[in-house]
Design a protein around this motif. Structure first.
Motif, PDB file in Angstrom:
ATOM      1  N   LEU A   1       5.847   4.244   5.094  1.00  0.00           N
ATOM      2  CA  LEU A   1       4.754   3.515   5.740  1.00  0.00           C
ATOM      3  C   LEU A   1       3.492   3.556   4.893  1.00  0.00           C
ATOM      4  CD1 LEU A   1       5.043   4.674   9.480  1.00  0.00           C
ATOM      5  CD2 LEU A   1       6.089   2.681   8.375  1.00  0.00           C
ATOM      6  N   ASP A   2       2.837   2.419   4.810  1.00  0.00           N
ATOM      7  CA  ASP A   2       1.515   2.310   4.212  1.00  0.00           C
ATOM      8  C   ASP A   2       0.531   2.246   5.372  1.00  0.00           C
ATOM      9  OD1 ASP A   2      -0.922   1.313   3.146  1.00  0.00           O
ATOM     10  OD2 ASP A   2       0.135   0.374   1.475  1.00  0.00           O
ATOM     11  N   THR A   3      -0.326   3.255   5.506  1.00  0.00           N
ATOM     12  CA  THR A   3      -1.196   3.304   6.681  1.00  0.00           C
ATOM     13  C   THR A   3      -2.120   2.099   6.776  1.00  0.00           C
ATOM     14  OG1 THR A   3      -2.831   4.656   5.478  1.00  0.00           O
ATOM     15  CG2 THR A   3      -1.161   5.820   6.782  1.00  0.00           C
ATOM     16  N   ARG A   4      -2.454   1.491   5.645  1.00  0.00           N
ATOM     17  CA  ARG A   4      -3.312   0.296   5.682  1.00  0.00           C
ATOM     18  C   ARG A   4      -2.576  -0.873   6.329  1.00  0.00           C
ATOM     19  NH1 ARG A   4      -4.242  -0.422  -0.493  1.00  0.00           N
ATOM     20  NH2 ARG A   4      -1.965  -0.149  -0.288  1.00  0.00           N
ATOM     21  N   VAL A   5      -1.304  -1.038   5.971  1.00  0.00           N
ATOM     22  CA  VAL A   5      -0.496  -2.111   6.564  1.00  0.00           C
ATOM     23  C   VAL A   5      -0.216  -1.792   8.030  1.00  0.00           C
ATOM     24  CG1 VAL A   5       1.678  -3.385   6.426  1.00  0.00           C
ATOM     25  CG2 VAL A   5       0.557  -2.598   4.325  1.00  0.00           C
ATOM     26  N   GLN A   6       0.155  -0.543   8.296  1.00  0.00           N
ATOM     27  CA  GLN A   6       0.454  -0.138   9.670  1.00  0.00           C
ATOM     28  C   GLN A   6      -0.750  -0.386  10.581  1.00  0.00           C
ATOM     29  OE1 GLN A   6       3.469   1.117  10.709  1.00  0.00           O
ATOM     30  NE2 GLN A   6       2.857   1.499  12.825  1.00  0.00           N
ATOM     31  N   ALA A   7      -1.917  -0.003  10.122  1.00  0.00           N
ATOM     32  CA  ALA A   7      -3.120  -0.187  10.937  1.00  0.00           C
ATOM     33  C   ALA A   7      -3.405  -1.663  11.182  1.00  0.00           C
ATOM     34  CB  ALA A   7      -4.317   0.480  10.253  1.00  0.00           C
ATOM     35  N   ALA A   8      -3.239  -2.475  10.153  1.00  0.00           N
ATOM     36  CA  ALA A   8      -3.482  -3.919  10.305  1.00  0.00           C
ATOM     37  C   ALA A   8      -2.508  -4.538  11.299  1.00  0.00           C
ATOM     38  CB  ALA A   8      -3.378  -4.606   8.950  1.00  0.00           C
ATOM     39  N   VAL A   9      -1.230  -4.182  11.177  1.00  0.00           N
ATOM     40  CA  VAL A   9      -0.210  -4.756  12.064  1.00  0.00           C
ATOM     41  C   VAL A   9      -0.458  -4.318  13.502  1.00  0.00           C
ATOM     42  CG1 VAL A   9       2.254  -4.806  12.610  1.00  0.00           C
ATOM     43  CG2 VAL A   9       1.504  -4.948  10.235  1.00  0.00           C
ATOM     44  N   GLU A  10      -0.757  -3.034  13.710  1.00  0.00           N
ATOM     45  CA  GLU A  10      -1.012  -2.566  15.071  1.00  0.00           C
ATOM     46  C   GLU A  10      -2.217  -3.272  15.682  1.00  0.00           C
ATOM     47  OE1 GLU A  10      -1.303   1.671  15.241  1.00  0.00           O
ATOM     48  OE2 GLU A  10       0.783   2.004  14.624  1.00  0.00           O
TER      49      GLU A  10
END
Length: 454
Positions: free
Chosen positions: A115-124
């Protein structure tokens, strides 16, 4: 003599009385000590030492997702990917990766996720906004690197703060992207067409009679989007024609489609290191002409969002299935499902579906994507509901040489519930975030050329 005997007798009696009194006192003291031991607080007697070792969980971009001992476990990112990370109790991991990798973490071996936290945060954030805007029940999404299968995001909303997991109902802990099974609807049409294309049973420009409704296998099959009375295969996808799909699968052996759907990963859990749903894919012997037709357009079968992403990734990845990965270093399973030519043709056709149908809803100017929407009624109390729908989209970008494959599902939206209204714009916004985070420039060349499979 009589006096002496009396004196001795008195002495003996006194002596015995003294001994009895002593024994009584001793018994009382013993009883008192025993009672004191029973009622006294426990001593800090030596016990087995409590383990203070528990390794960290880290993201691919180096963020700490979980740290500290079992007794003082903390989750610095709060709600981010909480359903994936999970949490611990007094005896060990209770949910998510904390539970599945409990032994490794207790040995002090850290776990690094894809997981890339930047992508995860954006998607959430994008999913949460869509759920709030449409008053939906929940939503999920999976973002895969096309070539490697690495999951840069696996999101389910609404979520929870892993530091306060006891304060939310247990359904918030559920990793819906991997576990929830649902009828996907028309998004499956692309995978059906790919199978038939690969078998030489159709071509992108083969033409079929497609009235707006048709009696088929004892039922009436209807289309929703108005379209011409004859459609090419690519147009059947573009107009999402159920009638057209009945033409395509008519007289196709059930075993053929079942074999491809199994190769796409349906009917079996994704081996991603977390509990995962297997979905429903009935044995081909149970398929009748009508059930085969409905399965071909995504009814009568169920999938998870993670399965859907992995299946669409076959077309993005030159025809090869690559198992999604959540833990760095985990083994990857691959298999060939489609030829490279079929996969290229499907990418072109799915780009056509977007450009000719929902271009502004699913892609940004200067970028070319491929994908398909779906809208399916949800079974409530044993019957298809007219009010509760699953809205789906699966696709990839850039269309000609994909880097990412994305699947989205939103359940129970009270407004804008059509896949083209809801799921496609979510895909577009996720794509926008990925393009920005990875600095992907716009494509200067025109859209990919159309391919024709002989």
């Amino acid at each position: 003599m009589r006096h002496k005997f009396s004196h001795d007798s008195d002495y003996q009696l006194a002596r015995r009385a003294t001994i009895l009194a002593f024994l009584g006192l001793l018994s009382f003291a013993t009883l008192a000590m025993a009672l004191a031991q029973l009622t006294a607080p426990p001593r800090s007697a030596p016990t087995q030492p409590v383990s203070t070792t528990r390794a960290k969980l880290l993201s691919a971009d180096g963020r700490i997702l979980a740290s500290g001992t079992l007794q003082k476990r903390r989750y610095p990112q709060g709600a981010l990917a909480a359903q994936v990370v999970g949490f611990v109790g007094a005896a060990g991991g209770l949910e998510g990766l904390e539970r599945l990798y409990n032994a490794q973490l207790e040995r002090g071996e850290p776990l690094t996720l894809t997981l890339d936290t930047r992508v995860q945060a954006a998607v959430e954030a994008i999913l949460a906004d869509a759920v709030a805007r449409t008053d939906a029940q929940y939503a999920s999404a999976a973002v895969m690197e096309t070539r490697t299968g690495k999951l840069t995001a696996l999101a389910s909303v609404p979520g929870f703060d892993a530091n306060a997991w006891r304060q939310v109902p247990p359904d918030r802990w559920r990793n819906r992207a991997a576990l929830d099974e649902y009828e996907p609807g028309s998004v499956i049409k692309a995978l059906t067409v790919a199978a038939l294309l690969n078998e030489g049973r159709t071509t992108p420009d083969a033409t079929y009679d497609t009235p707006m409704w048709r009696r088929f296998a004892g039922a009436t099959i209807n289309d929703i989007v108005a379209h011409p009375g004859q459609l090419k295969t690519r147009q059947i996808l573009r107009y999402s024609s159920n009638v057209g799909m009945t033409r395509l699968v008519e007289n196709v052996p059930p075993q053929l489609l079942h074999r491809y759907f199994t190769a796409y990963g349906f009917g079996q859990p994704v081996k991603v290191g977390l509990p995962a749903g297997d979905g429903l894919l009935r044995d081909p012997e149970a398929w009748e002409p009508l059930s085969q037709a409905t399965i071909s357009f995504g009814q009568g079968m169920t999938v998870t969002t993670l399965q859907l992403a992995a299946a669409f990734n076959v077309m993005a990845n030159s025809g090869r299935y690559v198992s999604p990965r959540l833990v760095l270093g985990a083994p990857t399973e691959t298999r060939t499902v489609l030829t490279g030519a079929t996969a290229a043709s499907m990418r072109e056709m799915l780009h056509f579906v977007i450009d000719e149908g929902i271009q502004t809803r699913a892609e940004l100017p200067g970028y070319h994507v491929g994908g398909k929407t779906g809208t399916a009624q949800v079974v409530v109390d044993g019957r298809y509901s007219g009010e509760v729908f699953s809205s789906t989209f699966a696709g990839f970008f850039p269309a000609d040489q994909p880097r990412f494959t994305v699947a989205v599902m939103v359940r129970g939206a009270k407004r804008e519930f059509q896949g083209s209204q809801l799921a496609a714009p979510i895909f577009r916004d996720v794509m926008s975030s990925l393009l920005s985070l990875y600095a992907v420039g716009p494509q200067a060349e025109p859209p990919p050329k159309r391919h024709t499979v002989p």
